[in-house]
Design a protein around this motif. Structure first.
Motif, PDB file in Angstrom:
ATOM      1  N   GLU A 208      -6.995  12.449  -4.293  1.00 54.45           N
ATOM      2  CA  GLU A 208      -7.320  11.096  -4.587  1.00 54.45           C
ATOM      3  C   GLU A 208      -6.904  10.889  -6.125  1.00 54.45           C
ATOM      4  OE1 GLU A 208     -11.146   8.585  -3.398  1.00 54.45           O
ATOM      5  OE2 GLU A 208     -11.616  10.191  -4.971  1.00 54.45           O
ATOM      6  N   GLN A 229      -6.121   5.776  -4.617  1.00 55.81           N
ATOM      7  CA  GLN A 229      -5.312   6.212  -3.542  1.00 55.81           C
ATOM      8  C   GLN A 229      -5.556   7.567  -3.052  1.00 55.81           C
ATOM      9  OE1 GLN A 229      -3.242   3.763  -2.864  1.00 55.81           O
ATOM     10  NE2 GLN A 229      -1.747   4.679  -1.270  1.00 55.81           N
ATOM     11  N   ARG A 230      -6.173   7.365  -1.659  1.00 56.72           N
ATOM     12  CA  ARG A 230      -6.396   8.647  -0.951  1.00 56.72           C
ATOM     13  C   ARG A 230      -5.392   9.275  -0.292  1.00 56.72           C
ATOM     14  NH1 ARG A 230     -12.130   9.115   1.458  1.00 56.72           N
ATOM     15  NH2 ARG A 230     -12.746   8.700  -0.949  1.00 56.72           N
ATOM     16  N   VAL A 233      -3.437   6.475   1.786  1.00 56.52           N
ATOM     17  CA  VAL A 233      -4.398   5.355   2.274  1.00 56.52           C
ATOM     18  C   VAL A 233      -5.256   4.717   0.957  1.00 56.52           C
ATOM     19  CG1 VAL A 233      -6.323   4.636   3.437  1.00 56.52           C
ATOM     20  CG2 VAL A 233      -5.031   6.350   4.468  1.00 56.52           C
ATOM     21  N   PRO A 234      -5.109   3.406   0.824  1.00 54.58           N
ATOM     22  CA  PRO A 234      -5.789   2.691  -0.383  1.00 54.58           C
ATOM     23  C   PRO A 234      -7.292   2.523  -0.213  1.00 54.58           C
ATOM     24  CG  PRO A 234      -4.360   1.351   0.662  1.00 54.58           C
ATOM     25  CD  PRO A 234      -4.148   2.328   1.230  1.00 54.58           C
ATOM     26  N   VAL A 235      -8.078   2.803  -1.097  1.00 57.41           N
ATOM     27  CA  VAL A 235      -9.441   2.649  -0.681  1.00 57.41           C
ATOM     28  C   VAL A 235     -10.108   2.078  -2.183  1.00 57.41           C
ATOM     29  CG1 VAL A 235      -9.613   4.360   1.030  1.00 57.41           C
ATOM     30  CG2 VAL A 235     -10.159   5.075  -1.267  1.00 57.41           C
ATOM     31  N   LYS A 250     -14.521   1.926   0.749  1.00 56.34           N
ATOM     32  CA  LYS A 250     -14.125   0.945   1.912  1.00 56.34           C
ATOM     33  C   LYS A 250     -12.643   0.720   1.566  1.00 56.34           C
ATOM     34  CE  LYS A 250     -15.037  -2.638   4.771  1.00 56.34           C
ATOM     35  NZ  LYS A 250     -15.957  -2.420   6.067  1.00 56.34           N
ATOM     36  N   LYS A 251     -11.862   0.367   2.627  1.00 59.15           N
ATOM     37  CA  LYS A 251     -10.648   0.108   2.799  1.00 59.15           C
ATOM     38  C   LYS A 251     -10.396  -1.506   2.807  1.00 59.15           C
ATOM     39  CE  LYS A 251      -6.254   0.874   5.079  1.00 59.15           C
ATOM     40  NZ  LYS A 251      -5.320   1.337   6.104  1.00 59.15           N
ATOM     41  N   SER A 253      -7.446  -3.137   1.630  1.00 57.86           N
ATOM     42  CA  SER A 253      -5.976  -3.622   1.554  1.00 57.86           C
ATOM     43  C   SER A 253      -5.031  -2.691   2.297  1.00 57.86           C
ATOM     44  CB  SER A 253      -5.534  -3.677  -0.037  1.00 57.86           C
ATOM     45  OG  SER A 253      -5.641  -2.583  -0.404  1.00 57.86           O
ATOM     46  N   ARG A 254      -3.993  -3.124   2.917  1.00 53.60           N
ATOM     47  CA  ARG A 254      -3.021  -2.236   3.821  1.00 53.60           C
ATOM     48  C   ARG A 254      -2.221  -1.313   3.014  1.00 53.60           C
ATOM     49  NH1 ARG A 254      -0.580  -6.189   8.192  1.00 53.60           N
ATOM     50  NH2 ARG A 254      -0.111  -7.397   6.109  1.00 53.60           N
ATOM     51  N   SER A 256      -1.055  -0.094  -1.527  1.00 52.22           N
ATOM     52  CA  SER A 256      -1.778   0.177  -2.631  1.00 52.22           C
ATOM     53  C   SER A 256      -1.862  -1.110  -3.587  1.00 52.22           C
ATOM     54  CB  SER A 256      -0.833   1.163  -3.344  1.00 52.22           C
ATOM     55  OG  SER A 256      -0.611   2.336  -2.564  1.00 52.22           O
TER      56      SER A 256
END
Length: 397
Positions: A208, A229-230, A233-235, A250-251, A253-254, A256
């Motif tokens: 992360e 950024q995990r 996957v952006p969270v 929580k996610k 956005s699709r 970054s």
């Protein structure tokens, strides 16, 4: 959704933008443009535009313009003082520049360059932030140096050359007590703004990287939001500022995010993507309320900021310039509407009480004597005649 894109072409590409909060809910926008070096060369420019909340657009021509010196290079970032009279602009070559906004929309506006000795030769500063009470200014350098200064005397609170590898983002808490900073290496730290003491390094998993940070602003939920950024996957991570422990993620956005903002009243959080999209979620539920796909088509959103008094967002990118977007979020009650509703409820209760009183005998079917009469009541004062008043008090006039 209404979008306004200011004209381009008279100078270089747009670098960044920021709102200027003025009295009586008037808002202006500062737009910074890089120098145009091809064809007819022009210097780097700072424009101030007026904003029309009815049409959701910026003015076609600027209220004021200031040209940077060639030796300063291009603008990099802008931070506006909460009072709306000063702003600081970092440049690619000349450190940071201080400017004062003088005058008004009716009398004419002038952008005056002022002295800023501690930061004039500080090198490239990638981000800056004023505290919410306006008493402190923090700047973060590409070299990892973090500076916190008192405002307006500019006395140095902290000058830490090894705060990070390279500072990427920063934000002050609502009470101006804490400062959060993020680094290009994925780490994030918390500092005490009063004395610059390092309080904590935020926890993160091995894969992360924490990139962006914004504190909550509603005054009831003491949270810190961090765009991370995990893996792929952006969270958005949520931290409790009393313990600096992660509460969850929580996610939103699709892809970054390149920039993040929280509305001034703390109700909404927005993410600007590297693909030109923006996502706006309600903080209470962390659910998406507005999504603009490819707002800045194929371009990274360089800056994103909520309008101080309207549900509007200002975004910028190098290719598409500045855009003003009206958000499709639920409408809220305005102050005059609340008072109008309370007045209508009050008048309605008065009328119902009057009607009930007038018909109370027929409702309860109570017997009345021969000489018993109901008193007369008027909503607009006593309905008795002057002669009745004299007889009532046995006056001989």
């Amino acid at each position: 959704m209404e979008i306004e894109e200011a004209s381009r072409g008279e100078s270089g590409h747009v670098v960044c933008g920021s709102w200027v909060r003025r009295p009586k809910k008037v808002n202006w926008a500062i737009i910074a443009r890089a120098a145009k070096r091809r064809g007819s060369a022009s210097p780097a420019l700072l424009h101030i535009f007026s904003f029309d909340p009815i049409t959701t657009s910026l003015s076609s021509s600027p209220l004021a313009t200031h040209a940077l010196k060639e030796g300063d290079g291009d603008p990099v970032a802008i931070s506006v003082h909460p009072g709306g009279d000063y702003f600081v602009c970092s440049t690619s070559k000349g450190g940071c520049k201080l400017f004062e906004i003088v005058g008004g929309a009716t009398t004419g506006i002038t952008i005056l360059a002022k002295e800023l000795p501690p930061l004039e030769n500080a090198g490239l500063q990638k981000c800056m932030a004023f505290s919410f009470d306006g008493s402190k200014l923090a700047v973060g350098g590409a070299d990892g140096c973090l500076r916190i200064m008192e405002w307006p005397n500019l006395s140095v609170i902290l000058d830490e050359p090894k705060a990070h590898k390279s500072i990427r983002d920063m934000d002050f808490s609502l009470d101006s007590e804490f400062l959060a900073t993020t680094s290009t290496d994925g780490s994030a730290r918390i500092w005490k703004a009063e004395d610059g003491f390092p309080l904590s390094t935020l926890e993160r998993s091995k894969d992360e990287n924490i990139e962006l940070c914004r504190f909550s602003k509603d005054g009831t939920k003491p949270f810190l939001f961090c765009g991370a950024q995990r893996g792929d996957v952006p969270v958005v991570n949520v931290y409790d500022i009393s313990t600096w422990k992660k509460l969850g993620f929580k996610k939103l956005s699709r892809k970054s995010a390149s920039t993040m903002a929280v509305s001034l009243d703390g109700k909404y959080i927005a993410l600007g993507g590297k693909d030109g999209d923006i996502s706006v979620a309600e903080v209470k539920t962390m659910e998406i309320y507005h999504y603009s796909k490819r707002l800045h088509l194929g371009q990274t959103i360089a800056s994103l900021e909520f309008c101080p008094s309207e549900r509007v967002i200002l975004t910028t990118s190098s290719e598409w310039g500045e855009m003003v977007t009206k958000l499709t979020v639920p409408k809220e009650w305005k102050e005059w509407q609340i008072y109008a509703l309370l007045f209508c409820l009050f008048m309605g209760s008065v009328i119902l009480a009057y009607v009930f009183f007038e018909n109370s005998d027929s409702f309860w079917k109570l017997p009345m004597g021969k000489d018993q009469r109901r008193p007369k009541i008027s909503l607009f004062g006593d309905s008795s005649t002057p002669s009745e008043d004299r007889n009532r008090w046995n006056l001989d006039l």
